[in-house]
Design a protein around this motif. Structure first.
Motif, PDB file in Angstrom:
ATOM      1  N   GLN A  36     -12.719  37.179 -15.068  1.00  0.00           N
ATOM      2  CA  GLN A  36     -12.213  38.591 -14.835  1.00  0.00           C
ATOM      3  C   GLN A  36     -11.704  38.899 -13.553  1.00  0.00           C
ATOM      4  OE1 GLN A  36     -11.879  40.664 -17.672  1.00  0.00           O
ATOM      5  NE2 GLN A  36     -10.816  41.825 -16.359  1.00  0.00           N
ATOM      6  N   HIS A  37     -12.369  38.344 -12.446  1.00  0.00           N
ATOM      7  CA  HIS A  37     -12.189  38.729 -11.124  1.00  0.00           C
ATOM      8  C   HIS A  37     -10.721  38.324 -10.689  1.00  0.00           C
ATOM      9  CE1 HIS A  37     -13.575  34.697 -10.206  1.00  0.00           C
ATOM     10  NE2 HIS A  37     -12.696  34.837  -8.997  1.00  0.00           N
ATOM     11  N   ILE A  38     -10.227  36.934 -11.517  1.00  0.00           N
ATOM     12  CA  ILE A  38      -8.851  37.003 -11.027  1.00  0.00           C
ATOM     13  C   ILE A  38      -7.915  37.550 -11.861  1.00  0.00           C
ATOM     14  CG2 ILE A  38      -7.343  34.785 -11.447  1.00  0.00           C
ATOM     15  CD1 ILE A  38      -9.085  34.459  -9.280  1.00  0.00           C
ATOM     16  N   ILE A  39      -8.280  38.014 -12.942  1.00  0.00           N
ATOM     17  CA  ILE A  39      -7.255  38.816 -13.895  1.00  0.00           C
ATOM     18  C   ILE A  39      -7.224  40.115 -13.189  1.00  0.00           C
ATOM     19  CG2 ILE A  39      -7.226  40.256 -16.063  1.00  0.00           C
ATOM     20  CD1 ILE A  39      -8.655  37.867 -17.469  1.00  0.00           C
ATOM     21  N   ASP A  40      -8.376  40.739 -12.562  1.00  0.00           N
ATOM     22  CA  ASP A  40      -8.146  41.927 -11.864  1.00  0.00           C
ATOM     23  C   ASP A  40      -7.125  41.873 -10.662  1.00  0.00           C
ATOM     24  OD1 ASP A  40      -9.980  42.998 -13.744  1.00  0.00           O
ATOM     25  OD2 ASP A  40     -11.683  42.725 -12.536  1.00  0.00           O
ATOM     26  N   LYS A  41      -7.450  40.967 -10.077  1.00  0.00           N
ATOM     27  CA  LYS A  41      -6.396  40.466  -8.755  1.00  0.00           C
ATOM     28  C   LYS A  41      -5.072  40.626  -8.942  1.00  0.00           C
ATOM     29  CE  LYS A  41      -6.111  38.093  -4.487  1.00  0.00           C
ATOM     30  NZ  LYS A  41      -6.694  36.847  -3.469  1.00  0.00           N
ATOM     31  N   VAL A  42      -4.869  39.785 -10.255  1.00  0.00           N
ATOM     32  CA  VAL A  42      -3.405  39.470 -10.443  1.00  0.00           C
ATOM     33  C   VAL A  42      -2.831  40.884 -11.056  1.00  0.00           C
ATOM     34  CG1 VAL A  42      -1.851  38.473 -12.287  1.00  0.00           C
ATOM     35  CG2 VAL A  42      -3.757  37.155 -11.153  1.00  0.00           C
ATOM     36  N   ALA A  43      -3.664  41.634 -11.788  1.00  0.00           N
ATOM     37  CA  ALA A  43      -3.059  42.963 -12.208  1.00  0.00           C
ATOM     38  C   ALA A  43      -2.842  43.877 -10.975  1.00  0.00           C
ATOM     39  CB  ALA A  43      -4.304  43.685 -13.241  1.00  0.00           C
ATOM     40  N   LYS A  44      -3.495  43.634  -9.964  1.00  0.00           N
ATOM     41  CA  LYS A  44      -3.082  44.425  -8.844  1.00  0.00           C
ATOM     42  C   LYS A  44      -1.926  43.928  -8.165  1.00  0.00           C
ATOM     43  CE  LYS A  44      -7.945  45.790  -7.796  1.00  0.00           C
ATOM     44  NZ  LYS A  44      -9.272  45.496  -6.605  1.00  0.00           N
ATOM     45  N   ILE A  45      -1.668  42.635  -7.999  1.00  0.00           N
ATOM     46  CA  ILE A  45      -0.404  42.352  -7.517  1.00  0.00           C
ATOM     47  C   ILE A  45       0.798  42.353  -8.384  1.00  0.00           C
ATOM     48  CG2 ILE A  45       0.603  39.957  -7.051  1.00  0.00           C
ATOM     49  CD1 ILE A  45      -1.962  38.815  -6.349  1.00  0.00           C
ATOM     50  N   GLU A  46       0.578  42.455  -9.768  1.00  0.00           N
ATOM     51  CA  GLU A  46       1.504  43.063 -10.702  1.00  0.00           C
ATOM     52  C   GLU A  46       1.919  44.309 -10.378  1.00  0.00           C
ATOM     53  OE1 GLU A  46       2.270  41.094 -14.884  1.00  0.00           O
ATOM     54  OE2 GLU A  46       0.017  41.377 -14.731  1.00  0.00           O
ATOM     55  N   ALA A  47       1.035  45.230 -10.004  1.00  0.00           N
ATOM     56  CA  ALA A  47       1.335  46.648  -9.715  1.00  0.00           C
ATOM     57  C   ALA A  47       2.347  46.664  -8.516  1.00  0.00           C
ATOM     58  CB  ALA A  47       0.061  47.539  -9.408  1.00  0.00           C
TER      59      ALA A  47
ATOM     60  N   ASN B  63      -1.664  37.402 -24.652  1.00  0.00           N
ATOM     61  CA  ASN B  63      -1.863  36.187 -24.374  1.00  0.00           C
ATOM     62  C   ASN B  63      -2.924  35.890 -23.443  1.00  0.00           C
ATOM     63  OD1 ASN B  63       0.082  35.205 -26.092  1.00  0.00           O
ATOM     64  ND2 ASN B  63       1.720  35.153 -24.582  1.00  0.00           N
ATOM     65  N   ILE B  64      -3.952  34.960 -23.551  1.00  0.00           N
ATOM     66  CA  ILE B  64      -4.984  34.393 -22.785  1.00  0.00           C
ATOM     67  C   ILE B  64      -4.270  34.089 -21.504  1.00  0.00           C
ATOM     68  CG2 ILE B  64      -6.960  33.235 -22.610  1.00  0.00           C
ATOM     69  CD1 ILE B  64      -7.412  33.152 -25.441  1.00  0.00           C
ATOM     70  N   PRO B  65      -4.603  34.750 -20.400  1.00  0.00           N
ATOM     71  CA  PRO B  65      -3.839  34.021 -19.076  1.00  0.00           C
ATOM     72  C   PRO B  65      -4.883  32.999 -18.575  1.00  0.00           C
ATOM     73  CG  PRO B  65      -5.226  36.066 -18.414  1.00  0.00           C
ATOM     74  CD  PRO B  65      -5.132  36.184 -19.968  1.00  0.00           C
ATOM     75  N   TYR B  66      -4.292  31.813 -18.143  1.00  0.00           N
ATOM     76  CA  TYR B  66      -4.863  30.569 -17.701  1.00  0.00           C
ATOM     77  C   TYR B  66      -4.962  30.382 -16.220  1.00  0.00           C
ATOM     78  CZ  TYR B  66      -5.977  28.746 -22.127  1.00  0.00           C
ATOM     79  OH  TYR B  66      -6.567  28.228 -23.224  1.00  0.00           O
ATOM     80  N   TYR B  67      -5.875  30.252 -15.482  1.00  0.00           N
ATOM     81  CA  TYR B  67      -6.108  29.791 -14.009  1.00  0.00           C
ATOM     82  C   TYR B  67      -6.775  28.507 -14.008  1.00  0.00           C
ATOM     83  CZ  TYR B  67      -8.089  30.470  -9.440  1.00  0.00           C
ATOM     84  OH  TYR B  67      -8.801  30.078  -8.102  1.00  0.00           O
ATOM     85  N   ASP B  68      -6.459  27.684 -13.207  1.00  0.00           N
ATOM     86  CA  ASP B  68      -7.173  26.495 -12.990  1.00  0.00           C
ATOM     87  C   ASP B  68      -7.405  25.613 -14.180  1.00  0.00           C
ATOM     88  OD1 ASP B  68      -7.866  24.778 -11.086  1.00  0.00           O
ATOM     89  OD2 ASP B  68      -9.950  25.378 -10.579  1.00  0.00           O
ATOM     90  N   TYR B  69      -6.554  25.886 -15.073  1.00  0.00           N
ATOM     91  CA  TYR B  69      -6.615  24.989 -16.247  1.00  0.00           C
ATOM     92  C   TYR B  69      -7.515  25.587 -17.281  1.00  0.00           C
ATOM     93  CZ  TYR B  69      -4.094  21.997 -13.003  1.00  0.00           C
ATOM     94  OH  TYR B  69      -3.544  21.189 -12.191  1.00  0.00           O
ATOM     95  N   GLU B  70      -8.075  26.713 -17.011  1.00  0.00           N
ATOM     96  CA  GLU B  70      -8.947  27.196 -18.113  1.00  0.00           C
ATOM     97  C   GLU B  70      -8.715  28.856 -18.388  1.00  0.00           C
ATOM     98  OE1 GLU B  70     -12.975  26.737 -16.564  1.00  0.00           O
ATOM     99  OE2 GLU B  70     -12.962  24.491 -17.108  1.00  0.00           O
ATOM    100  N   PRO B  71      -9.027  29.440 -19.149  1.00  0.00           N
ATOM    101  CA  PRO B  71      -9.030  30.939 -19.230  1.00  0.00           C
ATOM    102  C   PRO B  71      -9.259  31.585 -18.009  1.00  0.00           C
ATOM    103  CG  PRO B  71      -9.770  30.229 -21.430  1.00  0.00           C
ATOM    104  CD  PRO B  71      -9.728  28.909 -20.429  1.00  0.00           C
TER     105      PRO B  71
END
Length: 348
Positions: free
Chosen positions: A263-274, A252-260
Motif C-alpha cells: 500500500q505505501h508504494i501504491i500511495d506514493k505512485v498515486a501522488k507521482i501520478e497526480a 488491475n493489480i499494480p506490481y512492484y518488485d515482481y509482486e503485488p
C-alpha cells in the motif's frame, strides 16, 4: 530531449552504448509466447530505430532469447550493435521438461533446465555455449547473473565464494585476452555489487529497479562508489516491475518488485501520478527518463516484446518533460532532493 542515437561510454572501456537499450527477456517468451515472426519484427524495429545495446541471457527461455537475438544481429556489421549476455547458469537437456507450461516464468519450447555454476570452468563453458546459441563469434559484455542473497538465500555464501575464488578469474581472463570487452553483474540488489567490487575490477552493473522514480537510495553511497570504481550502471526494470508503467488508477493489480505492490508504494505512485497529470507528463516517460539524469547510468533497458512496444517506448523516451515537473516532485518529497535530473528537462 533524449535521443535514441545518444551514446554513453561504458565504464572505462572503449564501448559506447545507446542510452535506450533492448532488454530481451520477452524474446525468451517471458510469461507468454512470442512467435518467431513477431520476435524478429520486434528486433528489426529496434535496430531500424537506432537501438544498439541488446541484453540477453541463457536464463531467458532456456536459450530461446539468445537464439533469437543472434538471428537478428547476425546480418549486421559488428559496429552496429553492442551485445550483452550472462553467465552463472549452465543449460542442460531435460527430456521431462513440459514445454507447454511456464518454467521459471518462461513459456519456452527449449527442453533445457538451468543449473547454477559460478566456477571458472562453469563460466568458460557458459560463455562458449552462448556463442553457439547466438551463432556469433563476439560477445561484448559478459555479466554474472543473479549472484547474491536476493536469489540464493541461504546458499549465498557458497556461490559467492565459488565466484570469488574461481569464477572471477574466468571473467578477467576473457577480458584480458580480448574475448569480451567488459565484465559485470546482472542482479536485483545493490549489496552484491558492493561486495563484488572488493574482488576485482568491474566495468558495469546491470541493476534491475533499484534506482528509479520510486527508489533513490543508491544516490548516497552506491552510485558514487560505482563512479569511483570505474563502473557504469545499465538500468533494467525502470518501471519497477510494472507499477511505473501502468500507474495505480485502473482496476488491475499494480506490481512492484515482481509482486503485488504494498500500500505505501501504491500511495506514493498515486501522488507521482497526480503531479504527472498537473504537468501533462506520461508516468512511464518520467520513469524511463529519470535514471539517465545520473552520470553513472549509461543506459536504460526496458523489456520489449513487440514492434509496437518498441515504437511506444521510443516515443516515451523522447517525450519532452518540463523542469518544473521534476522540481515539483522534489518539493513534495517524492524525489530525493539530491537526485540529478535528466538533460531533457525544459523550462516552461
Amino acid at each position: 530531449m533524449n535521443n535514441i542515437c545518444d551514446r554513453r561510454q561504458l565504464g572505462q572501456t572503449a564501448l559506447e552504448v545507446s542510452t535506450l537499450g533492448f532488454g530481451a527477456a520477452s524474446m525468451g517468451n517471458l510469461y507468454q509466447a512470442v512467435s518467431n515472426t513477431e520476435a524478429q519484427a520486434t528486433l528489426d524495429k529496434a535496430i531500424d530505430l537506432g537501438m544498439t545495446l541488446f541484453d540477453t541471457s541463457p536464463r531467458y527461455g532456456a536459450g530461446l532469447s539468445e537464439r533469437r537475438i543472434g538471428d537478428a544481429l547476425r546480418p549486421l556489421s559488428k559496429e552496429q550493435y553492442v551485445l550483452s549476455t550472462k553467465v552463472g547458469r549452465l543449460l542442460k537437456p531435460d527430456a521431462t521438461a513440459d514445454i507447454k507450461q511456464l518454467r521459471h516464468g518462461f513459456l519456452s519450447p527449449m527442453p533445457f533446465d538451468a543449473h547454477y555454476d559460478y566456477s571458472y570452468s562453469g563460466i568458460m563453458r557458459s560463455f562458449e555455449d552462448s556463442q553457439q546459441r547466438l551463432g556469433l563469434a563476439e560477445i561484448d559484455i559478459l555479466l554474472l547473473h543473479d549472484l547474491g542473497a536476493y536469489t540464493h538465500g541461504d546458499n549465498d555464501k557458497h556461490y559467492f565464494k565459488q565466484f570469488e575464488t574461481s569464477g572471477y578469474k574466468a571473467l578477467d581472463e576473457l577480458r584480458k585476452h580480448g574475448d569480451i570487452k567488459a565484465v559485470g553483474l546482472g542482479v536485483n540488489e545493490v549489496e552484491i555489487c558492493e561486495r563484488a567490487m572488493n574482488i576485482g575490477q568491474f566495468d558495469c552493473f546491470l541493476l534491475a529497479g533499484r534506482y528509479s522514480l520510486l527508489e533513490q537510495t543508491p544516490l548516497q553511497q552506491f552510485l558514487p562508489t560505482c563512479e569511483a570504481h570505474g563502473a557504469s550502471i545499465i538500468l533494467g526494470g525502470p518501471y519497477n516491475s510494472g507499477i511505473l508503467a501502468t500507474g495505480v488508477k485502473g482496476n488491475n493489480i499494480p506490481y512492484y518488485d515482481y509482486e503485488p505492490a504494498p500500500q505505501h508504494i501504491i500511495d506514493k505512485v498515486a501522488k507521482i501520478e497526480a503531479v504527472c497529470s498537473q504537468y501533462k507528463v506520461t508516468l512511464a516517460a518520467a520513469a524511463l527518463q529519470f535514471p539517465l539524469g545520473h552520470s553513472a547510468v549509461a543506459s536504460v533497458i526496458p523489456g520489449l516484446g513487440s514492434a509496437k512496444r518498441v515504437e511506444q517506448t521510443i516515443a516515451l523516451f523522447n517525450e519532452v518533460i518540463p523542469a518544473e515537473f521534476w522540481q515539483t516532485l522534489k518539493d513534495k518529497n517524492l524525489l530525493d532532493k539530491d537526485a540529478p535530473l535528466p538533460c531533457s528537462a525544459k523550462s516552461i
